[in-house]
Structures are given as C-alpha cells and as structure tokens.
Design a protein around this motif. Structure first.
Motif, short mmCIF file in Angstrom:
data_model
loop_
_atom_site.label_atom_id
_atom_site.label_comp_id
_atom_site.label_asym_id
_atom_site.label_seq_id
_atom_site.Cartn_x
_atom_site.Cartn_y
_atom_site.Cartn_z
N VAL A 85 1.07 -0.85 -0.60
CA VAL A 85 0.24 -0.15 0.22
C VAL A 85 0.39 1.18 -0.43
O VAL A 85 1.76 1.35 0.74
CB VAL A 85 -0.72 -0.37 1.31
CG1 VAL A 85 -1.60 1.27 1.66
CG2 VAL A 85 -2.05 -1.09 0.95
N ILE A 86 0.47 2.32 -0.36
CA ILE A 86 1.11 3.59 -0.68
C ILE A 86 1.36 4.09 0.74
O ILE A 86 0.58 4.02 1.06
CB ILE A 86 0.31 4.72 -1.41
CG1 ILE A 86 0.26 4.20 -2.77
CG2 ILE A 86 1.03 5.65 -1.50
CD1 ILE A 86 -0.82 5.13 -2.85
N ASP A 87 2.65 4.11 0.97
CA ASP A 87 3.62 4.76 2.43
C ASP A 87 3.10 5.87 2.81
O ASP A 87 3.52 6.48 1.75
CB ASP A 87 5.06 4.28 2.79
CG ASP A 87 4.99 4.00 3.92
OD1 ASP A 87 4.38 4.63 4.69
OD2 ASP A 87 5.61 2.97 5.17
N ASN A 88 2.76 6.09 3.50
CA ASN A 88 2.13 8.11 4.28
C ASN A 88 3.52 8.28 5.09
O ASN A 88 2.60 9.36 5.07
CB ASN A 88 1.20 8.34 3.86
CG ASN A 88 -0.04 8.70 2.47
OD1 ASN A 88 1.18 8.91 1.77
ND2 ASN A 88 -1.35 8.43 2.64
N LYS A 89 4.35 7.46 5.66
CA LYS A 89 4.57 8.34 6.49
C LYS A 89 5.29 8.80 6.59
O LYS A 89 5.57 10.36 7.90
CB LYS A 89 5.76 6.25 6.97
CG LYS A 89 4.64 5.63 8.14
CD LYS A 89 5.30 4.67 8.78
CE LYS A 89 6.23 3.83 8.11
NZ LYS A 89 6.10 2.85 7.25
N SER A 90 6.25 8.85 5.77
CA SER A 90 6.86 10.29 5.19
C SER A 90 6.16 11.51 5.27
O SER A 90 6.81 12.51 5.35
CB SER A 90 7.73 10.08 4.67
OG SER A 90 8.85 8.66 4.04
N LYS A 91 5.35 11.46 4.57
CA LYS A 91 5.15 12.66 3.75
C LYS A 91 4.17 13.18 5.13
O LYS A 91 3.96 14.55 5.63
CB LYS A 91 3.79 12.13 3.34
CG LYS A 91 3.02 13.51 2.45
CD LYS A 91 1.60 12.92 1.89
CE LYS A 91 0.42 14.24 1.57
NZ LYS A 91 -0.49 13.67 0.23
N ALA A 92 3.37 12.24 6.78
CA ALA A 92 2.75 13.09 7.40
C ALA A 92 4.35 13.39 8.52
O ALA A 92 4.22 14.60 8.79
CB ALA A 92 2.29 11.06 8.45
N LEU A 93 5.31 12.66 7.81
CA LEU A 93 6.57 13.13 9.50
C LEU A 93 7.26 14.90 8.38
O LEU A 93 7.20 15.90 9.36
CB LEU A 93 7.56 12.26 9.09
CG LEU A 93 7.20 11.06 9.87
CD1 LEU A 93 8.39 10.41 9.36
CD2 LEU A 93 7.95 11.40 11.64
N LYS A 94 6.90 15.03 7.20
CA LYS A 94 6.89 16.36 7.28
C LYS A 94 6.59 17.36 7.26
O LYS A 94 6.56 18.61 7.36
CB LYS A 94 7.26 16.12 5.74
CG LYS A 94 8.10 17.48 4.43
CD LYS A 94 7.85 17.08 3.45
CE LYS A 94 8.86 17.89 2.59
NZ LYS A 94 9.03 17.97 0.87
N ILE A 95 5.05 16.53 7.33
CA ILE A 95 3.93 17.35 7.06
C ILE A 95 4.31 18.41 8.70
O ILE A 95 3.55 19.32 9.01
CB ILE A 95 2.70 16.95 7.63
CG1 ILE A 95 2.33 17.04 5.56
CG2 ILE A 95 0.97 17.86 7.96
CD1 ILE A 95 0.63 16.40 5.24
N LEU A 96 4.04 16.94 9.71
CA LEU A 96 4.89 17.45 11.07
C LEU A 96 5.82 18.70 11.35
O LEU A 96 6.13 19.19 12.36
CB LEU A 96 4.88 16.06 12.13
CG LEU A 96 3.27 16.01 12.72
CD1 LEU A 96 3.64 13.93 12.51
CD2 LEU A 96 2.35 16.01 13.09
N GLU A 97 6.82 18.24 10.91
CA GLU A 97 8.12 18.97 11.43
C GLU A 97 8.01 20.22 9.85
O GLU A 97 8.73 20.61 10.86
CB GLU A 97 9.43 18.31 10.10
CG GLU A 97 9.89 17.10 10.98
CD GLU A 97 10.26 15.89 10.18
OE1 GLU A 97 10.88 16.84 8.67
OE2 GLU A 97 11.34 15.20 10.69
N GLU A 98 7.21 20.56 9.07
CA GLU A 98 7.08 21.83 8.87
C GLU A 98 5.53 22.85 9.12
O GLU A 98 6.20 23.75 8.39
CB GLU A 98 6.99 21.71 6.91
CG GLU A 98 8.79 20.87 6.75
CD GLU A 98 8.28 21.19 5.32
OE1 GLU A 98 7.14 21.01 4.59
OE2 GLU A 98 9.45 19.88 4.71
#
Length: 876
Positions: A54-67
């Motif tokens: 399944v498309i992994d959105n963990k990196s995308k979520a971490l980036k949102i949390l950081e920025e």
C-alpha cells in the motif's frame, strides 16, 4: 497499491479474493489494474506472502509534522479496537507527543452527516438509496456499475465531513489535517479532485504504530489527554456493521424491511444484482465492503470481530450520557462520476479455443476447482481472452503438463541409464585396458582389464596419471603425451611389471577446442603376438576342412524357453531330434529345472502337436484315486463312482502326448498296468473287462534316482528300461550360469507386463544372481523375480531390495569356493596354503599374520616353513 514481484509466488489468492477482477497475471506475477481497482484491500489481507504494498504515507506525514505549526489528527472511531487495551486518552496523548496540535474524532463528522441524511431521506421517500460512507463501495459503483450512481446518497463520507467541519471551524490557512484509520480506500478518496484541500494526508493504523516506534513513543507511557473536538456519541458506532442506522432518526419510522445493513463484498455484489433487476423493497441500504470498519484491511489488531465490537460499544457507552449538541452549517454534498473501464468480452469461439488449450474439450472436463482464482473454468478462459489471466494458472493443466514432462524425463533418464550401463558394460567387457581422464589427467574411469594388465591394484578414480608415471607404474604416459601434443598418439609403453603394451591416447575436445577428456587404451604386445600365431595356425588348418561343413543348428521358437548356455542347448538339441519320433523320453533333473517346459517343447515339435498334451503329476494324486484317474472306470466300479463311468487321463491323451511328472512316486501296483500301456498300447478301465486301444506318446520326468530305486526294489526295472529309451538329464541352474541373467530378464519382462511395471535390475544385482547357487532352480528364480517386481517401490532394483539369503550366500561364496570332491585333509592343506600365502604377502610380521588368522604366532611360523619353505624369520 503495487506488487512486490520477488514475493509474488503464483498462489492466485489475490485473484480469488478480488471482487472486481482488478488483478492481472502476467508471466506468473500479479499486477494491480488501477483502472478497475476499488482499493478494498481484499488482496492485501489475503496475500500469504505480503506481496501487496500500500502507498506509504509515513514520510509525507512526518514532513507535515516537521514543517507546519497547526496539524490536526482525525481519528476514525475504530481506533479504539486497534489500540486495545490502551484508553483513548493514552492514544490522544501519544498523538500529541508525536507532534499533532489537536486530535479530533471522525465521529463528529459522522453525526453531522447523519442529520443531513435524515433531512434528505425525509424529502426523497420514493427511492432506494445506498450509503456512501464506504469509499470502496462507492468506487465499485463508479467503476463497474455506473448505472446505479443515481441510487447513491449524494453525501460525503464521515472522513470528508470531518475535514470540512474542521476547516470551517478553524480559520487557519496553514492548517493541515491528517486522517488516521483502518481503510486503504481512504487514501484514494482523499486524492479525488472534488475533495482537494480537505484531507492533506491519510495514515493507516499500522503506519501510525510504525511512527510511534520510529519516534520511540510508547502509548502506555503517554500522558492522558482529551479530544479537542466537541463531544459526540452515536457517531462512534459508525465502524460496526449497521452503525449508520443507529445515527439516523428516520430508521425509527421505517418498517423493518425498508432498511438493510450489509457488510461484505459478497453481500454487496448480491445487492447490486437485485437493485439492477429492481427487486428490492428497502428505501435505505447501509453498504460496507468489510464487516464493519473494525475489520478493515489495516486495523492491525489480533482481536476477533466480537471483541472489537465490544470495544466500540464500551467506548460509545462511556460518552452517551454527556453528549453535547454540535450545530454547524457545512455543505456535505458530493458528486459521482462514471469511471467504467470495460474489458472486451470474447466470443464463444474464443472462449472455447482457450478451454481446449487447457484440455477442457467438453463440459465434463471443466473442474471449476478454483485453484486459478476464478470461480469457473469459463470465467478463467474469459479472463485469458481479456489479457488479465494466463493459461498456466490452471492447476490441473499444469499437473498434466508436469506428468507429461515427468514421463519424458523418466524415459530420458532410463535411456541415459541404459546408455550409461551399456557404455560401462562395453568398457568393462573390453579385452583392451581402458583409462578415461579429464582435461587435467585425473582418472575418471578405469576398467578391470587395465588393472589386470598393468598389475596396479591400488588404482582408483581421481588419481592423477602424472603420479602413476612418476611412480613408474607406466612409462611414458599416453594420456600425458596426448594432453601435451593435443593429438592422438600411439607407441610402445612399458609397465612396472616388465610388460610392454601398445598404448593409444585419444584427446576429446569441447566446443572451445579445449581437451575435456582423454581416452587411453592399451594392448598386451605378447598377447597380440600369440593371437597372430593362432590366426596363422587357423588359416593352415582350414585347408583340411571342407568349406561346406557346418555344425547343425537348433531351429526352434518358444516364448517359454530361454537357452543361452551350451549345456541346456545340448538338451534342446537332443529334444528337437527325438521330437519327430514316438520314442519314450525320460527327463531327469532337480525340482524347478524346467522338465515340464522341455516336455511341452518336445510335444510342440512332434507330429502330435495338434492333439492333446495331458500332464499327470503322479505324486499329487492320492494313492487310492490315482488308478481311477489314470485308467478310468466303468459303471458301478466302486461306491461313489459316476453312473456313466469315466474316461481316464491316459484315454484323454489318445493320439497326443502323455506327460507323467514325478514318475518315481507312482505306486508299484500301477507300474505294471502302465508298462502294459507302453508295451501293448492297450488298457482296461477299473471294473472293466474290455481292452481299449490307446495311441499315446509317453514322456516321463522325475527328480529321483530311478536306477537306485530299481536297485532298492522301489521301482520296477522293466518299466524303468521302457521309460529310459531317450534319457534327458537337465543340469541344475547353478551348472549353467550363462542362463541365469537371460532367464532373469525373461521373467522381469513377463511380470512387468503382468503388473503394469517398468522395472529393471542393476549390474550389482546381476552379479549376486550369478553367484547364488539356486537350489530351487528356475522355479526359485521365477518366484524371486516376481517378488522383486511387486515389492520394490523404485523402478530400479538394487542390492538393498534383495532377500537377505541372496546376500548372505553371495558373501559366503566370495570367501570359499569348492569344485569337485577331494579328501578333507587335502582340502584343508590347500586352503591353509592359500591363506598363509595371502597373509605373508599382506602383513609385515608374523605377529600381524597370527592376529589376522586367529592363531598363535608360533603356529604361523610353522605353517610358513611348511608351505613356503623360506626363512620364517624374514617376518620378525
């Protein structure tokens, strides 16, 4: 979604579980057809190899949390069962520790959505409507049944509703919203154009748990915190089967048959079928592709369905008493599109052609086993025509191909084995010494003739020819010269024993012109000279013999006779000669040597071959019945006799051949009557007075010594001499060893055909059969061959399959061999002399000899002086 190819193992579980045929199999690997996929996650849950990604959105979520500063987590109501046994406050605390500024329940959007659904349904009472909370169900309607779009409730899902509520409630341009739930389809839903800017990222529960682990956040150690959304209640029931119904007021006014809740892809397919046929009475259907969201593909929980349902109810009950009304004006209407991607449907002729390719010619051939993933063979054939399936997906078809390939391989193996055995036999049978080496001079094969001629008993495979040359075993080496000069070489070679050989080394080249093998053969020069002299003598002798003088050849055909030995050939020659006359024949020999076969052979070659061949076993008939059986009886001859009388076996053989087996067991009183039949060709039945003419050819057989029985008055001398006109003594099988293997293969062929086998014996078994004494002769050999054919599992019969008594006698025969009769003292001395010579040659001291022979050292010294007449002290 995508597929990890190296994990995909052709199990077709994804094909079997996909409700919309959105999986393509190409070159044995699964591929997701996104134009048909409804992201229900059935393939993910069913894949035993975890090959569906399944498309992994963990990196995308971490980036949102950081920025970003303002990030809200929308938590699907099913989270309470996914994070069991942790309280919701611990989960909220863990999310805020991860970086979320607020945590909202999607149950809020579910409750607001429910109110708008109530208003809509009240205003539109005359139509069947389908819920749109499940994005997989909506995708299935849009992509595969767009004609039913008009039945869909034109409202957002609880996820989108919650996102719209948050964005209307919080006026912050930098606001980011991340949805967290058990559903894969939510990722696709959030990316639709009409929902742009509402949900920024979708995480599944297992992705969230991975983020907790990656950031060293433990839920049980997190602070307890409350949700930031307004309080809610019934919206928390949305993730269970029929959860939407608990939130709608209109359900209370509807009849029971006017609302339905379904929660499986199979039920959804049945629903679509009945709606398409306009055979449904319900006004409202709550449709979920899973058994509630608590059974979503990414729920990440080992609890069963009932335990999860219990968790959701308890979570709901904890808030049902302090509900606060939440009113907000937000537009939750949405649109649907026709996204159908139609696969071409093949013609009947095309379907039939595909079925025939997989050996399904008739309807009965269609097994519909489901191994390919499709319900029927026809469905699979259609999929092949559409390019989403392959022929080799059919398990019965693959098994038939495998069976055929296995049979071909078995045939090839047997042919290779036959050629190998034949080659080894040829090499071993060669009178020339033969050595085969590889391209480095390492010995691969050597025959016994080479070892015998050279006298190098320590010779073995893997030995280097160069080493033998250095030891002086052979010099020079034909193999080494052929390797060096890369051509065939021939010359006179010397051995350590002083012999001279004509040696020829022949190199064999591979495709790259490198030497892969060297075949070297040697011939004894002295033996060649002897042979030359013998040929010269033979040529001289031929002058004294007529060119037309030839030996008589035996001409017969019988499928039951196998004659390879000279001894048995002579017997058959005599039998063939006497077959044309009516002389009485007496066949002698041990039990099982084939006396009956020879008797039958004589009959078939005689003038009486078209008449009866009657066999009488004189030892098998009770003595009180044998006279009536042989000579017959008249009416009333004795109590119990047949009223009409009976012909005897001798009468039945009239003008034919009478075979009297075990003649030595014939009672003396009947020997007189039989003698009269032989002499006068007449007999009188038991109880009769009239003589009956009989014209029979007599062949008798016995395993007894009739001459000795005559001397002991146990057999009539006059009958013996009448029977012994043409005596044929068949030698036992142990005295005609050249017949053993031909007979063995003869019986193997018979029993292979009888039992439908294809078995053979190894060369080591042949050797054991040749060395066995065969006390039961051919009959014993036949029985053993049948036993081996029916009891051996493998097609190749080896030593391990043989009866133990064969192996024991084979081993004992190797140790001691006796021929003829001689005095025991002389035999003892011969054996002692041989053993002393062998031990003297093998061991270095008399003490070692004594230990090996099991006697005292002083005894060994005396024996050496007696038999070798040399200094016994040479062995200290």
């Amino acid at each position: 979604m995508s597929v990890t190819e190296n994990k995909c193992k052709q199990c077709y579980s994804c094909v079997r579980n996909c409700p919309v045929n959105a999986v393509q199999i190409k070159n044995g690997q699964a591929k997701i057809l996104h134009s048909r996929c409804i992201t229900c996650g059935k393939c993910v849950k069913s894949c035993p190899q975890n090959a569906k990604v399944v498309i992994d959105n963990k990196s995308k979520a971490l980036k949102i949390l950081e920025e970003n500063e303002k990030i809200i987590a929308c938590l699907a109501p099913s989270f309470i069962s996914s994070f069991y046994p942790y309280s919701y406050k611990k989960v909220v605390g863990a999310l805020k520790k991860l970086g979320f500024t607020e945590v909202w329940e999607v149950a809020v959007g579910a409750e607001v959505l429910s109110k708008q659904l109530d208003n809509f349904l009240n205003k539109n009472p005359n139509k069947t409507y389908l819920s749109t909370a499940c994005p997989s169900f909506v995708a299935m309607i849009e992509k595969h049944y767009p004609e039913l779009i008009t039945h869909l409730l034109p409202f957002d899902s609880p996820m989108i509703a919650t996102g719209k509520i948050i964005r209307k409630s919080i006026k912050d341009k930098g606001l980011k919203v991340i949805f967290i739930g058990p559903c894969i389809a939510k990722k696709a839903e959030a990316m639709e154009a009409q929902f742009s800017g509402i949900i920024d990222c979708v995480l599944t529960f297992d992705e969230l748990k991975d983020l907790f682990i990656d950031n060293n956040i433990q839920v049980n150690n997190s602070l307890e915190e409350e949700f930031d959304n307004p309080k809610c209640s019934k919206g928390r029931l949305f993730p269970i089967d029929g959860g939407m119904m608990y939130n709608l007021e209109i359900v209370k006014r509807l009849k029971r048959n006017e609302f339905i809740s379904i929660s499986s892809h199979k039920d959804c397919m049945d629903l679509i079928n009945v709606i398409s046929k306009n055979k449904i009475s319900a006004r409202l259907v709550d449709a979920l592709m899973c058994k509630g969201c608590i059974e979503g593909p990414k729920i990440n929980n080992n609890s069963n369905y009932y335990e999860k349902t219990k968790d959701v109810y308890e979570f709901y009950e904890s808030s049902c008493n302090d509900k606060v009304e939440f009113n907000i004006d937000v537009d939750l209407l949405r649109e649907f599109k026709n996204k159908r991607n139609i696969l071409p449907f093949p013609s009947e002729e095309e379907i039939k052609r595909i079925l025939e390719k997989t050996n399904k010619v008739s309807k009965e051939d269609e097994l519909n086993c489901g191994a390919c993933g499709y319900s029927t063979c026809r469905d699979k054939a259609i999929a092949v025509c559409q390019g989403i399936a392959e022929l080799d997906m059919c398990l019965p078809y693959l098994l038939s191909k495998k069976t055929k390939l296995f049979e071909e391989l078995s045939d090839n193996y047997r042919e290779i084995k036959r050629l190998k055995d034949e080659l080894e036999t040829i090499i071993e049978s060669s009178y020339d010494g033969i050595v085969v080496t590889d391209g480095l001079g390492k010995v691969l094969k050597v025959n016994k003739a080479w070892i015998r001629m050279v006298g190098y008993e320590k010779m073995g495979n893997d030995e280097l020819v160069l080493g033998m040359e250095e030891k002086g075993v052979i010099f020079p080496s034909a193999t080494m010269l052929a390797l060096k000069e890369k051509r065939r070489v021939s010359f006179i070679q010397n051995s350590a024993k002083g012999k001279k050989f004509l040696a020829t080394g022949t190199p064999i080249f591979d495709d790259n012109e490198n030497i892969s093998r060297v075949v070297t053969n040697i011939r004894d020069i002295d033996e060649l000279n002897k042979l030359r002299k013998q040929i010269e003598e033979t040529i001289k002798l031929e002058k004294y013999y007529s060119k037309d003088k030839r030996m008589d050849k035996l001409d017969f055909n019988s499928e039951n006779i196998v004659a390879n030995s000279i001894e048995f050939g002579k017997i058959l020659q005599i039998a063939s000669n006497v077959a044309g006359v009516d002389s009485t024949v007496l066949i002698l020999g041990e039990s099982g040597v084939g006396k009956e076969v020879v008797a039958n052979f004589i009959h078939k070659l005689s003038k009486r071959k078209d008449k009866s061949f009657i066999k009488i076993n004189c030892g098998a008939i009770p003595e009180n019945l044998i006279e009536s059986e042989l000579f017959g009886y008249e009416t009333g001859a004795f109590t119990g006799a047949n009223r009409k009388g009976k012909h005897g076996l001798i009468e039945l053989a009239h003008e034919g051949t009478l075979f009297l087996d075990e003649i030595g067991d014939l009672p003396l009183n009947l020997q007189v009557k039989l003698l009269r039949v032989i002499q006068e060709k007449k007999l009188i039945r038991l109880g009769g007075v009239i003589e009956i003419d009989v014209n029979v050819r007599i062949i008798a057989a016995t395993n007894r010594d009739l001459k000795k029985m005559v001397d002991e008055n146990r057999f009539r001398a006059d009958l013996y001499y009448r029977l012994n006109v043409v005596p044929l003594e068949i030698p036992p099988l142990r005295k005609r060893k050249s017949d053993i293997l031909p007979l063995s293969y003869h019986f193997i062929n018979i029993f292979n055909k009888k039992y439908g086998c294809n078995k053979d014996i190894t060369s080591s078994v042949e050797k054991i059969l040749l060395n066995y004494s065969w006390p039961g002769n051919i009959r014993e050999l036949e029985n053993i061959m049948e036993r081996l054919i029916v009891t051996t599992k493998d097609d190749l019969i080896d030593e391990k399959d043989l009866p133990i008594f064969l192996l024991e006698e084979e081993n004992s025969c190797e140790k001691v061999k006796l021929e003829g009769i001689l005095p025991l003292k002389e035999a003892t001395e011969i054996l002692e002399r041989k053993l002393i010579k062998r031990a003297y040659k093998k061991y270095g001291t008399t003490y070692e000899m004594a230990e090996a022979l099991g006697v005292n050292q002083s005894t060994v010294v005396r024996k050496i002086q007696k038999y070798l007449k040399s200094n016994a002290l040479k062995h200290n």
